[in-house]
Design an enzyme around this catalytic site. Structure first.
Site, PDB file in Angstrom:
ATOM      1  N   VAL A  57       0.878  -1.174   0.000  1.00  0.00           N
ATOM      2  CA  VAL A  57       0.000   0.000   0.000  1.00  0.00           C
ATOM      3  C   VAL A  57       0.917   1.227   0.000  1.00  0.00           C
ATOM      4  O   VAL A  57       1.914   1.264   0.750  1.00  0.00           O
ATOM      5  CB  VAL A  57      -0.912   0.004   1.250  1.00  0.00           C
ATOM      6  CG1 VAL A  57      -1.685   1.310   1.371  1.00  0.00           C
ATOM      7  CG2 VAL A  57      -1.874  -1.191   1.205  1.00  0.00           C
ATOM      8  N   ARG A  89      -2.607   2.616   6.695  1.00  0.00           N
ATOM      9  CA  ARG A  89      -3.417   2.680   7.923  1.00  0.00           C
ATOM     10  C   ARG A  89      -4.779   3.332   7.708  1.00  0.00           C
ATOM     11  O   ARG A  89      -5.278   4.051   8.543  1.00  0.00           O
ATOM     12  CB  ARG A  89      -2.673   3.420   9.069  1.00  0.00           C
ATOM     13  CG  ARG A  89      -1.295   2.885   9.385  1.00  0.00           C
ATOM     14  CD  ARG A  89      -1.261   1.405   9.743  1.00  0.00           C
ATOM     15  NE  ARG A  89       0.101   0.972   9.981  1.00  0.00           N
ATOM     16  CZ  ARG A  89       0.889   0.430   9.042  1.00  0.00           C
ATOM     17  NH1 ARG A  89       0.444   0.234   7.814  1.00  0.00           N
ATOM     18  NH2 ARG A  89       2.102   0.061   9.352  1.00  0.00           N
ATOM     19  N   GLY A 121      -7.105   1.146   6.162  1.00  0.00           N
ATOM     20  CA  GLY A 121      -7.934  -0.028   5.896  1.00  0.00           C
ATOM     21  C   GLY A 121      -7.833  -0.566   4.479  1.00  0.00           C
ATOM     22  O   GLY A 121      -8.646  -1.394   4.069  1.00  0.00           O
ATOM     23  N   VAL A 122      -6.801  -0.115   3.705  1.00  0.00           N
ATOM     24  CA  VAL A 122      -6.683  -0.592   2.321  1.00  0.00           C
ATOM     25  C   VAL A 122      -6.349  -2.088   2.292  1.00  0.00           C
ATOM     26  O   VAL A 122      -6.983  -2.879   1.585  1.00  0.00           O
ATOM     27  CB  VAL A 122      -5.615   0.221   1.549  1.00  0.00           C
ATOM     28  CG1 VAL A 122      -5.409  -0.357   0.154  1.00  0.00           C
ATOM     29  CG2 VAL A 122      -6.021   1.681   1.471  1.00  0.00           C
ATOM     30  N   LEU A 123      -5.367  -2.489   3.095  1.00  0.00           N
ATOM     31  CA  LEU A 123      -5.015  -3.918   3.123  1.00  0.00           C
ATOM     32  C   LEU A 123      -6.220  -4.753   3.569  1.00  0.00           C
ATOM     33  O   LEU A 123      -6.509  -5.809   2.991  1.00  0.00           O
ATOM     34  CB  LEU A 123      -3.820  -4.162   4.064  1.00  0.00           C
ATOM     35  CG  LEU A 123      -3.462  -5.628   4.270  1.00  0.00           C
ATOM     36  CD1 LEU A 123      -3.061  -6.292   2.957  1.00  0.00           C
ATOM     37  CD2 LEU A 123      -2.348  -5.791   5.300  1.00  0.00           C
ATOM     38  N   THR A 124      -6.914  -4.274   4.590  1.00  0.00           N
ATOM     39  CA  THR A 124      -8.071  -5.026   5.089  1.00  0.00           C
ATOM     40  C   THR A 124      -9.108  -5.214   3.987  1.00  0.00           C
ATOM     41  O   THR A 124      -9.645  -6.319   3.801  1.00  0.00           O
ATOM     42  CB  THR A 124      -8.680  -4.286   6.296  1.00  0.00           C
ATOM     43  OG1 THR A 124      -7.658  -4.184   7.300  1.00  0.00           O
ATOM     44  CG2 THR A 124      -9.878  -5.032   6.877  1.00  0.00           C
ATOM     45  N   TYR A 176      -0.615 -10.526   9.991  1.00  0.00           N
ATOM     46  CA  TYR A 176      -1.557 -11.419   9.333  1.00  0.00           C
ATOM     47  C   TYR A 176      -2.452 -12.270  10.235  1.00  0.00           C
ATOM     48  O   TYR A 176      -3.433 -12.834   9.761  1.00  0.00           O
ATOM     49  CB  TYR A 176      -0.796 -12.295   8.324  1.00  0.00           C
ATOM     50  CG  TYR A 176      -0.217 -11.426   7.228  1.00  0.00           C
ATOM     51  CD1 TYR A 176      -1.044 -10.920   6.235  1.00  0.00           C
ATOM     52  CD2 TYR A 176       1.115 -11.044   7.234  1.00  0.00           C
ATOM     53  CE1 TYR A 176      -0.550 -10.077   5.258  1.00  0.00           C
ATOM     54  CE2 TYR A 176       1.622 -10.205   6.255  1.00  0.00           C
ATOM     55  CZ  TYR A 176       0.790  -9.712   5.274  1.00  0.00           C
ATOM     56  OH  TYR A 176       1.276  -8.869   4.306  1.00  0.00           O
ATOM     57  N   PHE A 228       7.460 -16.870  -2.301  1.00  0.00           N
ATOM     58  CA  PHE A 228       6.563 -16.152  -3.220  1.00  0.00           C
ATOM     59  C   PHE A 228       6.055 -14.878  -2.570  1.00  0.00           C
ATOM     60  O   PHE A 228       6.351 -14.623  -1.416  1.00  0.00           O
ATOM     61  CB  PHE A 228       5.391 -17.049  -3.642  1.00  0.00           C
ATOM     62  CG  PHE A 228       4.597 -17.635  -2.510  1.00  0.00           C
ATOM     63  CD1 PHE A 228       3.550 -16.931  -1.936  1.00  0.00           C
ATOM     64  CD2 PHE A 228       4.892 -18.896  -2.000  1.00  0.00           C
ATOM     65  CE1 PHE A 228       2.813 -17.465  -0.887  1.00  0.00           C
ATOM     66  CE2 PHE A 228       4.160 -19.450  -0.957  1.00  0.00           C
ATOM     67  CZ  PHE A 228       3.122 -18.740  -0.398  1.00  0.00           C
TER      68      PHE A 228
HETATM   69  C1  LIG Z   1       2.425 -11.480   1.657  1.00  0.00           C
HETATM   70  C2  LIG Z   1       3.294 -10.249   1.413  1.00  0.00           C
HETATM   71  O1  LIG Z   1       3.385  -9.790   0.336  1.00  0.00           O
HETATM   72  S1  LIG Z   1       4.078  -9.620   2.751  1.00  0.00           S
HETATM   73  C3  LIG Z   1       4.498  -7.986   2.271  1.00  0.00           C
HETATM   74  C4  LIG Z   1       3.624  -6.942   2.912  1.00  0.00           C
HETATM   75  N1  LIG Z   1       4.021  -5.640   2.388  1.00  0.00           N
HETATM   76  C5  LIG Z   1       4.829  -4.775   3.063  1.00  0.00           C
HETATM   77  O2  LIG Z   1       5.260  -5.032   4.176  1.00  0.00           O
HETATM   78  C6  LIG Z   1       5.175  -3.499   2.313  1.00  0.00           C
HETATM   79  C7  LIG Z   1       5.186  -2.266   3.212  1.00  0.00           C
HETATM   80  N2  LIG Z   1       3.930  -2.059   3.925  1.00  0.00           N
HETATM   81  C8  LIG Z   1       2.768  -1.787   3.297  1.00  0.00           C
HETATM   82  O3  LIG Z   1       2.684  -1.729   2.074  1.00  0.00           O
HETATM   83  C9  LIG Z   1       1.527  -1.559   4.146  1.00  0.00           C
HETATM   84  O4  LIG Z   1       1.894  -0.854   5.294  1.00  0.00           O
HETATM   85  C10 LIG Z   1       0.800  -2.864   4.577  1.00  0.00           C
HETATM   86  C11 LIG Z   1       0.391  -3.604   3.305  1.00  0.00           C
HETATM   87  C12 LIG Z   1       1.690  -3.745   5.409  1.00  0.00           C
HETATM   88  C13 LIG Z   1      -0.429  -2.496   5.412  1.00  0.00           C
HETATM   89  O5  LIG Z   1      -1.351  -1.834   4.609  1.00  0.00           O
HETATM   90  P1  LIG Z   1      -2.438  -0.810   5.255  1.00  0.00           P
HETATM   91  O6  LIG Z   1      -3.386  -0.463   4.178  1.00  0.00           O
HETATM   92  O7  LIG Z   1      -1.723   0.276   5.933  1.00  0.00           O
HETATM   93  O8  LIG Z   1      -3.154  -1.748   6.311  1.00  0.00           O
HETATM   94  P2  LIG Z   1      -4.570  -1.451   6.989  1.00  0.00           P
HETATM   95  O9  LIG Z   1      -4.785   0.023   7.094  1.00  0.00           O
HETATM   96  O10 LIG Z   1      -5.624  -2.222   6.259  1.00  0.00           O
HETATM   97  O11 LIG Z   1      -4.306  -2.039   8.406  1.00  0.00           O
HETATM   98  C14 LIG Z   1      -4.683  -3.303   8.742  1.00  0.00           C
HETATM   99  C15 LIG Z   1      -4.335  -3.600  10.163  1.00  0.00           C
HETATM  100  O12 LIG Z   1      -2.969  -4.038  10.203  1.00  0.00           O
HETATM  101  C16 LIG Z   1      -2.225  -3.227  11.100  1.00  0.00           C
HETATM  102  N3  LIG Z   1      -0.902  -3.080  10.536  1.00  0.00           N
HETATM  103  C17 LIG Z   1      -0.615  -2.578   9.341  1.00  0.00           C
HETATM  104  N4  LIG Z   1       0.718  -2.610   9.167  1.00  0.00           N
HETATM  105  C18 LIG Z   1       1.255  -3.141  10.275  1.00  0.00           C
HETATM  106  C19 LIG Z   1       2.575  -3.427  10.686  1.00  0.00           C
HETATM  107  N5  LIG Z   1       3.616  -3.149   9.932  1.00  0.00           N
HETATM  108  N6  LIG Z   1       2.752  -4.008  11.901  1.00  0.00           N
HETATM  109  C20 LIG Z   1       1.700  -4.284  12.678  1.00  0.00           C
HETATM  110  N7  LIG Z   1       0.426  -4.015  12.350  1.00  0.00           N
HETATM  111  C21 LIG Z   1       0.212  -3.452  11.158  1.00  0.00           C
HETATM  112  C22 LIG Z   1      -2.999  -1.940  11.187  1.00  0.00           C
HETATM  113  O13 LIG Z   1      -2.731  -1.281  12.395  1.00  0.00           O
HETATM  114  C23 LIG Z   1      -4.435  -2.427  11.115  1.00  0.00           C
HETATM  115  O14 LIG Z   1      -4.817  -2.949  12.378  1.00  0.00           O
HETATM  116  P3  LIG Z   1      -6.326  -2.941  12.892  1.00  0.00           P
HETATM  117  O15 LIG Z   1      -7.116  -3.718  11.887  1.00  0.00           O
HETATM  118  O16 LIG Z   1      -6.236  -3.608  14.204  1.00  0.00           O
HETATM  119  O17 LIG Z   1      -6.700  -1.503  12.921  1.00  0.00           O
END
Ligand SMILES: CC(=O)SCCNC(=O)CCNC(=O)[C@H](O)C(C)(C)COP(=O)(O)OP(=O)(O)OC[C@H]1O[C@@H](n2cnc3c(N)ncnc32)[C@H](O)[C@@H]1OP(=O)(O)O
Length: 398
Positions: free
Chosen positions: A83, A89, A91-94, A122, A398
């Site tokens: 994202v 933060r 809710g895009v991943l969710t 996760y 992967f």
């Molecule tokens: C399978 C794979 O590809 S693993 C690779 C994952 N990608 C990365 O790490 C790349 C860098 N990070 C990112 O791109 C983003 O920060 C992501 C994808 C990790 C999170 O995306 P967001 O859109 O910010 O997540 P979103 O807003 O939906 O948050 C979902 C929940 O996860 C939590 N969360 C998000 N990132 C993290 C983190 N790094 N550590 C702990 N909790 C986290 C949020 O607090 C939220 O918690 P809640 O539901 O209790 O409120």
């Protein structure tokens, strides 16, 4: 989420996916590598979060097959998750995960799996850590004396072009014995496993493949002695599969005997690897690391229970909690039948994902307060049913 829309990412946006991946993973792809590096999103189902025309979030789901005890179900292998830092933060991943869950249900895939770059994320989506991996280091500056006879048949080196054909059947047997591996096709071998040196950003040499005909193989790379520091040359083991311990011994002995090297680095070995037992001097093999590998999400709990083989027949009733996929909630027998009987154990779906491959003990989860045992002895009985002869292991990145 405001004005964001979750929709399929078309092929025409693959380049944008690469740009987004480079942004969030702090990486760079050389121009001549761009097309090649798109193979994984190209074969994925691609879920995008768009703000107008701008791609702000992405998630790939590779349709794969995962070896679980007694079955090889369809699996959504989740990858290329990211994202934009400006949109995190919210809710895009969710939202993308919800779409992935719905797609997997619709496709009839009972499980999903991923490697986590940040492991804290996760569990909330119902994934549980299903297996771990060991980083082993072998001191090969002296001969590797072994406690069993190594298979005496000759070894031969083969080229990348022959690899999928020669290694494929050996690997297929390996994942039938040991859960956690993915079924590989020719593209997976070529792109995900047999990665040529020019695509690696390190100072190891070309990929080498050694085969003990029909019985096992090792994929490795080497680096010579560092002339400035005097650090010994290194054999970096990428994968080793063997039908028997004697073949395994022969392959390790070969790797340890490569001239001008004094150490083997094996970054991804099963937690029950035989090598520490096989060496006359156990101190010649050191566990340098122990890290979380595959995360598993049971998308369809009754189907997952039904298809898994159990080490012993059990009449246990498990209650499952799953706020994100409520069809999984309820009380289940290990046959996958629903029941109104009182539960012996209560699981969150992520804890069930953790124990499913046989890599985590239920009794430990009960001790940790993560699973509730209603009937004394039920966790021990479930562990006996989940037992697998070989610990789960995944070497498909992967
Ligand atoms: C399978 C794979 O590809 S693993 C690779 C994952 N990608 C990365 O790490 C790349 C860098 N990070 C990112 O791109 C983003 O920060 C992501 C994808 C990790 C999170 O995306 P967001 O859109 O910010 O997540 P979103 O807003 O939906 O948050 C979902 C929940 O996860 C939590 N969360 C998000 N990132 C993290 C983190 N790094 N550590 C702990 N909790 C986290 C949020 O607090 C939220 O918690 P809640 O539901 O209790 O409120």
């Amino acid at each position: 989420m405001g004005d964001l829309e979750i929709r399929e990412i078309p092929e025409s946006d693959l380049e944008r996916m690469l740009d987004l991946a480079n942004m969030v993973f702090h990486s760079r792809t050389e121009d001549d590598q761009r097309e090649r590096s798109l193979w994984m999103p190209r074969r994925s189902e691609r879920i995008g979060a768009y703000e107008g025309d701008t791609l702000v979030g992405q998630l790939g789901a590779l349709p794969m097959k995962l070896a679980v005890p007694g079955a090889v179900p369809d699996c959504s292998a989740i990858t290329w998750v990211g994202v934009l830092p400006t949109h995190r933060r919210r809710g895009v991943l969710t939202a993308m995960m919800e779409r992935m869950h719905a797609d997997a249900v619709e496709a009839g895939r009972p499980v999903a799996a991923l490697w986590a770059s940040q492991a804290g994320i996760y569990g909330r989506y119902g994934f549980g850590l299903a297996n771990r991996s060991l980083h082993l280091e072998v001191d090969s500056s002296r001969p590797l004396a072994l406690r069993i006879e190594a298979d005496p048949r000759p070894l031969r080196l083969i080229g990348r072009d022959q690899a999928a054909e020669v290694l494929g059947p050996i690997h297929a047997r390996a994942i039938a014995r040991r859960p956690g591996g993915l079924v590989r096709d020719a593209e997976w071998w070529e792109r995900a496993i047999l990665i040529p040196a020019e695509e690696r950003q390190d100072d190891y040499g070309e990929l080498r493949i050694v085969v003990l005909e029909g019985g096992g193989y090792a994929i490795y790379r080497t680096r010579g002695e560092n002339e400035e520091t005097g650090a010994p040359g290194i054999v970096r083991l990428e994968e080793l599969e063997a039908d028997t311990p004697a073949v395994e011994a022969a392959l390790w002995r070969f790797l340890a005997s490569i001239d001008l090297t004094g150490r083997i680095q094996a970054f991804s070995r099963p937690v029950d690897d035989l090598l520490p037992l096989l060496t006359v001097d156990p101190d010649q093999v050191v566990v340098k690391g122990d890290w979380g590998a595959l995360w598993l999400r049971l998308i369809d709990v009754p189907a997952a229970l039904r298809m898994r083989s159990w080490a012993v027949e059990e009449s246990l009733v498990i209650e499952v909690k799953d706020a994100r996929l409520p069809a999984n909630e309820g009380r289940w027998r290990l046959t996958g039948e629903t029941t109104g009987d009182e539960p012996d154990l209560t699981f969150g779906v992520s804890e069930l994902g953790s124990v499913y491959l046989g890599g985590t003990q239920v009794q430990r989860l009960v001790r940790a307060g993560l699973v509730t045992e209603h009937t004394p002895g039920a966790a021990r009985r479930f562990d006996a049913a989940l037992d697998v002869p070989l610990a789960p292991h995944t070497n498909d990145d992967f």
